[in-house]
Enzyme design. Sequence first.
Site, PDB file in Angstrom:
ATOM      1  N   GLY A   5       0.805  -1.223   0.000  1.00  0.00           N
ATOM      2  CA  GLY A   5       0.000   0.000   0.000  1.00  0.00           C
ATOM      3  C   GLY A   5       0.832   1.265   0.000  1.00  0.00           C
ATOM      4  N   SER A   6       0.638   2.152  -0.963  1.00  0.00           N
ATOM      5  CA  SER A   6       1.523   3.292  -1.090  1.00  0.00           C
ATOM      6  C   SER A   6       1.047   4.237  -2.187  1.00  0.00           C
ATOM      7  CB  SER A   6       2.939   2.799  -1.382  1.00  0.00           C
ATOM      8  OG  SER A   6       2.890   1.744  -2.328  1.00  0.00           O
TER       9      SER A   6
END
Length: 232
Positions: free
Chosen positions: A189-190
């Site tokens: 997640g980013s």
Amino acid sequence: MAIDLLSTFIKPMHREGTKFVAIFAVVTLVLFLIWEPLGWIGVGLTVWCYYFFRDPVRVTPTREGLIVSPADGVVSLIEPAVPPAELGMGPAPMTRVSVFMNVFDCHVNRAPIGGTVTAVAYRPGKFLNASLDKASEDNERNALAIRLADGRQIAVVQIAGLVARRILCEVREGTPLLTGERFGMIRFGSRLDVYLPEGVQPLVCLGQVMTSGETVLADLTSPEARRTGAAR
């Protein structure tokens, strides 16, 4: 027919994921020994881990001047912003396009355009939700400056998120890149920010779904104004 069907679901895996899938698989075996239903939960998590680290082949448009998305995800922000100071690109604002990746997106990052890496700068920071505006300034990040053939520069910034704790960058100063070439990934997640050269308008809209290495984000040769869109 069966092979084509399997290829739809089975993709190559990035080498960064090998150790994680192995750990999940070992834990799954232990869970089966403890209680079979737990083992099947482990199977599901192992499959998800493999899916997270998938590294599919992408068909990248090769016409000169095209800038493609560096990441799978959704366009979360389009705004003027000064590129990271550590890149030394000056104080002038550039158009920043942010692509947010959730934990189900492919997290392999690709070069938005061909050129030469002129700077790579890592900066530690917080782990706020990557979809927030201030994540660009406050979160852990790794920034790249890429010089194009015509001398202009763009910046690409890998930003850690709420879950992400590991930014992988596989290039350094002086590395030549092709459009769509893999240069790194961020685990779990980013967000990726792209800073466009002066006068270049984004050809994407807020909320648009992006495919790394394929979706055209901007065109250096196009006089088209910034696009707008509506959910339908």
